[in-house]
Motif scaffolding. Structure first.
Motif, PDB file in Angstrom:
ATOM      1  N   GLY A  32       0.832  -1.350   0.044  1.00  0.00           N
ATOM      2  CA  GLY A  32      -0.043   0.008  -0.070  1.00  0.00           C
ATOM      3  C   GLY A  32       0.832   1.138   0.031  1.00  0.00           C
ATOM      4  N   GLY A  33       0.594   2.236  -0.972  1.00  0.00           N
ATOM      5  CA  GLY A  33       1.314   3.286  -1.076  1.00  0.00           C
ATOM      6  C   GLY A  33       0.674   4.626  -0.585  1.00  0.00           C
ATOM      7  N   GLY A  34      -0.601   4.462   0.101  1.00  0.00           N
ATOM      8  CA  GLY A  34      -1.217   5.595   0.756  1.00  0.00           C
ATOM      9  C   GLY A  34      -0.454   6.059   2.037  1.00  0.00           C
ATOM     10  N   PHE A  35      -1.202   6.906   2.662  1.00  0.00           N
ATOM     11  CA  PHE A  35      -0.560   7.444   3.903  1.00  0.00           C
ATOM     12  C   PHE A  35      -0.371   6.370   4.997  1.00  0.00           C
ATOM     13  N   GLY A  36      -1.214   5.239   5.047  1.00  0.00           N
ATOM     14  CA  GLY A  36      -0.633   4.219   6.123  1.00  0.00           C
ATOM     15  C   GLY A  36       0.700   3.605   5.680  1.00  0.00           C
ATOM     16  N   GLY A  37       0.979   3.277   4.353  1.00  0.00           N
ATOM     17  CA  GLY A  37       2.239   2.792   3.928  1.00  0.00           C
ATOM     18  C   GLY A  37       3.407   3.974   4.029  1.00  0.00           C
ATOM     19  N   LEU A  38       3.082   4.851   3.560  1.00  0.00           N
ATOM     20  CA  LEU A  38       3.811   5.933   3.881  1.00  0.00           C
ATOM     21  C   LEU A  38       4.522   6.084   5.348  1.00  0.00           C
ATOM     22  N   LEU A  39       3.602   6.267   6.051  1.00  0.00           N
ATOM     23  CA  LEU A  39       4.079   6.434   7.654  1.00  0.00           C
ATOM     24  C   LEU A  39       4.529   5.241   7.942  1.00  0.00           C
ATOM     25  N   ALA A  40       4.331   3.913   7.649  1.00  0.00           N
ATOM     26  CA  ALA A  40       5.109   2.877   7.975  1.00  0.00           C
ATOM     27  C   ALA A  40       6.426   3.131   7.544  1.00  0.00           C
ATOM     28  N   GLY A  41       6.640   3.512   6.525  1.00  0.00           N
ATOM     29  CA  GLY A  41       8.091   3.429   5.742  1.00  0.00           C
ATOM     30  C   GLY A  41       8.744   4.422   6.491  1.00  0.00           C
ATOM     31  N   LEU A  93      -3.478   6.304  11.880  1.00  0.00           N
ATOM     32  CA  LEU A  93      -2.249   5.541  10.913  1.00  0.00           C
ATOM     33  C   LEU A  93      -1.035   5.852  11.550  1.00  0.00           C
ATOM     34  N   ASN A  94      -0.830   7.170  11.654  1.00  0.00           N
ATOM     35  CA  ASN A  94       0.465   7.522  12.345  1.00  0.00           C
ATOM     36  C   ASN A  94       0.732   6.737  13.668  1.00  0.00           C
ATOM     37  N   GLU A  95      -0.109   6.592  14.356  1.00  0.00           N
ATOM     38  CA  GLU A  95       0.285   6.034  15.863  1.00  0.00           C
ATOM     39  C   GLU A  95       0.267   4.411  15.431  1.00  0.00           C
ATOM     40  N   GLN A  96      -0.357   3.932  14.538  1.00  0.00           N
ATOM     41  CA  GLN A  96      -0.040   2.695  14.457  1.00  0.00           C
ATOM     42  C   GLN A  96       1.279   2.305  13.600  1.00  0.00           C
TER      43      GLN A  96
END
Length: 602
Positions: free
Chosen positions: A73-82, A505-508
């Motif tokens: 996933g390249g949305g905010f979730g994937g970006l924040l995880a990266g 998403l950031n907290e996760q």
């Protein structure tokens, strides 16, 4: 004059009459088929999920190499995880995205008028880290997509990314203690850890209307907008529609943003409505440069926390955002703060909050009357349900669009469309001949996780996630599932739900990065939720969900309440009922404890 009469006069409405009106309107919309009323976009409907934005198809050899962490996933979730993994020192990361660029929902949703409906200064993540300041209070979709790419560039997430790559299967290799990721590109790549961030609203859905496959005109879904047909761009100017009769099905958040542009361009626009949205003022404005100069370190986290606290029903000394979202909660809280009644019962509090809700929705309905010129149209556009039964909308141009002579509201009195014919749409027994039908019918919510993400995951001994979740979702903190080691899921399922989704998403992402870092520094090959911890969390989710059961059951049908059919299963497949503030604090305390409780490390 009775005390009840005096109270109603003071309020300006009759609460009993409104409760009955809400019940009647809800009952009109209840359907036996619930979520089954929607058609899955596969087979003859698969073209509705094809990517219209790709110009050059990627041709590459299949990958069979290995990475430390694969992020789907390249949305905010994937970006924040990266980003959080990069900050934790993890270098060997691969991003996997089915689109042709980073952006997630803002890659797909390019319909005219697309913009965030949460203040951009809290919605966009990592603002202090990037130094980016949005140009206005509610930034547009194209700017959000460009900002997503800025994040990816700043943290070198383009270094190893697979675009136009759709995961078809995740399978745990017990001997190698690695995940095998199979894709539509023929890949069988390996990863020590996998993070799935597919997004909660990512797979378009279609209404299961009789004859949907018989229509001979042009069709598309709003999340795959066809500018080749409409002309124009995300700013409007849809010149291709000047001689077209257009019908749009759906009046949710997407339609609220694109209908003004359709109304301005089409020869005739027919808006087919089952349930009206709540439309409050938006009051967008450019960013104040003097305000920007006044910002102090940590302003962004403080502002996000302030907004999250207020929209979750908490109390703060100051409302930093001061928008339609926080105003809703502020009014609710004012009703229950009474120095003469410091020890109000929960029942009394709920009654006062209901009255505050009635007052707010009365103002929403009054706004409709003030804006709409035709009284009959105005009546059909009034929402009769509690404020948070559906996602509130904020727009200044949606309602005035219905004053245009070429725009027609076709209200179906909660029944929905009768059928679709080769020539158009039949509603209320009348056929409307159309050149184009646009489906603004949203995304799959409440259906099986594997159906929504498009693939299944196979853990220990080949057991699939769909099997493990056959009787409802089973996670620990919404992030792990027992029997699926080194696998993390990001989203709203059994985690915190907040109006400002990127905050969650950031907290996760911070939590997942902490766990991955602990494993890598401690040379632990496997991390996995225990069965006991998983069961305890499932029990917690269900018990908290039951506290909101009556509210949701009384709501008009929608994706918040499983289309009006809340069940024990839907209670299990929901978010953490104590709210996001409590959830984020719980994760923070869990990390501070340092015991990795509920997880097995090997």
């Amino acid at each position: 004059m009775s005390a009840d009469h005096e109270a109603r006069k003071e309020l300006g409405f009759d609460p009993d009459a409104l409760r009955e009106k809400y019940r009647i309107e809800r009952d009109k919309r209840l359907r036996e088929d619930g979520n089954e009323q929607y058609v899955e976009v596969k087979g003859q409907f698969s073209h509705y999920v094809e990517d219209p934005y790709i110009t050059d198809r990627i041709q590459r050899e299949p990958l069979t190499d290995e990475v430390d962490v694969a992020i789907i996933g390249g949305g905010f979730g994937g970006l924040l995880a990266g980003v959080r993994l990069r900050q934790a020192g993890v270098a060997n990361i691969r991003m996997i995205e089915k689109g042709d660029e980073f952006g997630g929902t803002w890659y797909w949703n390019r319909y005219p008028g697309a913009a965030c409906d949460i203040e951009s200064y809290v919605y966009l993540p990592l603002l202090e880290e990037t130094g980016y300041i949005p140009p206005k209070k509610y930034v547009e979709g194209a700017d959000i997509m460009a900002y997503s790419q800025q994040i990816a560039k700043q943290w070198n997430l383009y270094d190893d990314v697979c675009f136009q790559t759709e995961v078809q299967e995740l399978r745990w290799d017990e001997a190698a203690q690695r995940w095998i990721i199979k894709t539509n590109q023929g890949d069988a790549m390996k990863a020590r850890f996998v993070i799935s961030s597919n997004g909660p609203l990512n797979r378009p859905k279609l209404p299961g209307i009789e004859g949907i496959d018989s229509y001979q005109g042009h069709t598309f879904h709003t999340s795959r907008w066809d500018y080749a047909y409409t002309g124009g761009d995300a700013h409007g100017n849809l010149t291709g529609l000047k001689d077209k009769r257009v019908g749009i099905i759906g009046t949710g958040a997407t339609a609220v943003q694109c209908v003004p542009h359709l109304g301005a361009a089409a020869k005739e626009l027919f808006v087919f409505q089952r349930t009206p949205s709540s439309i409050d003022e938006r009051n967008d404005k450019p960013t104040d440069e003097e305000w920007v100069k006044s910002l102090k370190p940590n302003w962004h986290q403080e502002r996000m926390d302030n907004f999250n606290t207020l929209v979750s029903g908490g109390v703060t000394d100051e409302d930093l955002v001061n928008d339609g979202w926080t105003e809703i909660i502020r009014n609710l809280l004012l009703m229950i703060r009474n120095e003469d009644e410091p020890d109000m019962s929960m029942e009394a509090i709920m009654e006062k909050m209901e009255l505050a809700d009635f007052q707010k929705m009365e103002s929403i309905r009054s706004r409709v009357e003030a804006v709409i010129e035709d009284p009959e149209t105005a009546e059909h556009l009034k929402p009769y349900y509690r404020q948070f039964c559906k996602r509130p909308c904020f727009h200044d141009d949606y309602l005035p669009t219905f004053n245009r002579e070429n725009v027609h509201l076709i209200d179906t009195e909660g029944r929905g469309i009768d059928r679709i014919t080769p020539k158009g749409i039949v509603a209320n027994g009348v056929e409307y001949e159309l050149d184009c039908i646009i489906f603004g019918t949203g995304f799959e919510v409440g259906t099986e996780y594997t159906r929504r993400c498009g693939y299944d995951t196979y853990g220990r001994e080949g057991k699939s996630l769909s099997q493990h979740w056959a009787d409802g979702a089973r996670t620990y903190h919404g992030l792990h599932s027992s029997g699926f080691p080194n696998s993390f899921m990001m989203g709203t399922l059994q985690t915190a739900f907040t109006a400002n989704y990127p905050h969650s998403l950031n907290e996760q992402a911070k939590h997942i990065a902490y766990i991955v870092n602990q494993c890598m520094e401690g040379n632990h090959q496997v991390v996995e939720a225990t069965a006991d911890a998983e069961q305890e969390w499932v029990d917690t989710i269900i018990s908290l969900a039951r506290m909101n059961e009556k509210f949701l059951a009384d709501c008009t049908p929608g994706y918040y309440n499983n289309e009006g059919k809340p069940t024990e299963r839907s209670q299990q497949n929901t978010s953490y009922g104590a709210g996001p503030v409590a959830f984020f604090k719980m994760l923070e305390d869990w990390r501070a404890e340092g015991m990795m409780s509920g997880l097995q490390l090997k």
